[in-house]
Design a protein around this motif. Structure first.
Motif, PDB file in Angstrom:
ATOM      1  N   THR A 116       0.838  -1.192   0.000  1.00  0.00           N
ATOM      2  CA  THR A 116       0.000   0.000   0.000  1.00  0.00           C
ATOM      3  C   THR A 116       0.875   1.244   0.000  1.00  0.00           C
ATOM      4  OG1 THR A 116      -1.606  -1.184   1.360  1.00  0.00           O
ATOM      5  CG2 THR A 116      -1.920   1.182   1.134  1.00  0.00           C
ATOM      6  N   VAL A 165      -5.591   2.865   7.334  1.00  0.00           N
ATOM      7  CA  VAL A 165      -4.491   3.079   6.392  1.00  0.00           C
ATOM      8  C   VAL A 165      -4.225   4.561   6.177  1.00  0.00           C
ATOM      9  CG1 VAL A 165      -5.890   3.081   4.270  1.00  0.00           C
ATOM     10  CG2 VAL A 165      -3.524   2.285   4.191  1.00  0.00           C
ATOM     11  N   SER A 191       2.893   0.809  -5.696  1.00  0.00           N
ATOM     12  CA  SER A 191       1.817   0.088  -4.995  1.00  0.00           C
ATOM     13  C   SER A 191       0.525   0.895  -5.049  1.00  0.00           C
ATOM     14  CB  SER A 191       2.207  -0.156  -3.536  1.00  0.00           C
ATOM     15  OG  SER A 191       3.374  -0.949  -3.447  1.00  0.00           O
ATOM     16  N   ASP A 198      -2.684   3.010  -3.944  1.00  0.00           N
ATOM     17  CA  ASP A 198      -2.818   3.904  -2.797  1.00  0.00           C
ATOM     18  C   ASP A 198      -3.876   3.368  -1.834  1.00  0.00           C
ATOM     19  OD1 ASP A 198      -5.350   4.629  -3.705  1.00  0.00           O
ATOM     20  OD2 ASP A 198      -4.722   6.568  -4.494  1.00  0.00           O
ATOM     21  N   GLY A 199      -4.094   4.112  -0.743  1.00  0.00           N
ATOM     22  CA  GLY A 199      -4.971   3.618   0.313  1.00  0.00           C
ATOM     23  C   GLY A 199      -6.362   3.265  -0.163  1.00  0.00           C
ATOM     24  N   LYS A 254      -6.346   0.148  -2.493  1.00  0.00           N
ATOM     25  CA  LYS A 254      -6.110  -1.092  -1.743  1.00  0.00           C
ATOM     26  C   LYS A 254      -7.356  -1.513  -0.982  1.00  0.00           C
ATOM     27  CE  LYS A 254      -3.613  -4.353   0.197  1.00  0.00           C
ATOM     28  NZ  LYS A 254      -3.205  -5.555  -0.568  1.00  0.00           N
TER      29      LYS A 254
END
Length: 346
Positions: free
Chosen positions: A64, A182, A268, A270-271, A274
């Motif tokens: 993340t 997160v 990755s 992002d919040g 994810k």
């Protein structure tokens, strides 16, 4: 936390768009009181800087990443009304040119990433500044706390919008826990970036930081046993000079961040991405193709440029330049309307 098309249904997206349009309209009026000849160009710079830093996703947990939202930073540097406009300009450029954030969700994004972050951050910032000693360190510390809190507040606001107009049936308690959890971690990164940026500007031009206006408390003298305010000292000449050096340094920094450093940003999700994948929020999003998916700059790359580093760097530079031009133009027009509205007798 750019909400794509398909997460929120059409009726709620439309209502969010109306709310966002109202917030922008009110902010245009409020920004007239915040902007002057020196700060209007700097507001455009703040928008461009936020655009650049948003390209720098940083890792926050396994698989993340997160990026700056920018509402706290913009509000503290140029004022809350102008701050909302800065974020709105950034989101518009990202949605139209780079297919980042759905166009049907533009209102949701402005409400969550612009209005909520600015309102929460600036209210908390002003409250802290009032109770802390009136020093630059206090302003910097207050900016850290305000930015930190603003990010999970935006995450909670998105969850509320999703509870009303989400396109999939998911357990909202789990979504809220995951989103806030997160984004607390992302908020730490946001707070560090905001604190360092505010501190850097305070170090060279504290007179240009909106949140630091009136920072120096009046000197107290004891006269006949009573404390009275001393006569204010004349302002230092350098503090009243042109902000051109700061503007130039800011533009160069934004171009370097977007054109070079962004290549090393975390890949990755992002919040929001994810959480959406883990909780099934994005189950229907694949059915929606972004209206500007065929843009020459979609996904932050220049079409037909094969080298990934060069493609991303050019896209970043173009994005910074376009955001700077549009933002500066908007704020200069707002400033000019304020000047034209002043009666000639004043």
């Amino acid at each position: 936390m750019h909400v794509p098309d398909g997460f929120i249904n059409a009726p709620v997206s439309a209502v969010a768009g109306v709310v966002a349009a109202g917030a922008v309209a009110v902010s245009l009026r409020g920004a007239r009181r915040e902007l002057d000849e020196r700060t209007a160009p700097l507001a455009g710079l703040v928008a461009a800087f936020v655009f650049a830093v948003q390209m720098l996703n940083f890792p926050v947990a396994a698989g993340t990443s997160g990026h700056l939202l920018g509402g706290a930073l913009a509000a503290i540097l140029v004022g809350p009304w102008t701050g909302v406009l800065c974020i709105a300009v950034v989101l518009l450029m990202q949605g139209v040119l780079f297919a980042d954030g759905g166009l049907t969700a533009l209102g949701v994004n402005i409400d969550v990433m612009g209005v909520v972050t600015v309102v929460v951050a600036y209210a908390l910032f002003r409250g802290l500044v009032l109770v802390l000693p009136r020093t630059r360190r206090s302003v910097t510390a207050a900016s850290f706390v305000a930015a930190l809190v603003s990010v999970p507040a935006a995450a909670a606001a998105f969850t509320l919008v999703y509870a009303v107009g989400g396109t999939t049936d998911v357990p909202l308690g789990k979504v809220l826990t995951a989103m806030v959890g997160v984004h607390v971690l992302i908020g730490i990164g946001e707070a560090v970036i905001t604190m360092l940026t505010v501190g850097a500007v305070l170090a060279v031009r504290p007179d240009l930081v909106y949140g630091a206006r009136g920072l120096t408390a009046p000197l107290k003298l004891r006269v006949d046993g009573e404390l009275v305010d001393a006569a204010p000292a004349a302002p230092a000449a350098p503090a009243q000079g042109s902000p051109r050096k700061l503007w130039t340094a800011g533009v160069v920094t934004a171009l370097v961040l977007a054109g070079f450093v962004s290549f090393y940003a975390s890949a990755s999700p992002d919040g929001l991405e994810k959480v959406a994948a883990d909780q099934g929020i994005d189950a229907k999003a694949d059915a929606y193709e972004h209206a500007t998916a065929d843009s020459p700059l979609a996904d932050y790359g220049v079409k037909d440029v094969g080298d990934a580093r060069l493609s991303g760097g050019l896209a970043g530079v173009i994005g910074v330049g376009t955001t700077l031009a549009v933002g500066t133009g908007v704020f200069l027009v707002v400033r000019r309307r304020r000047r034209d509205a002043v009666p000639e007798s004043v």
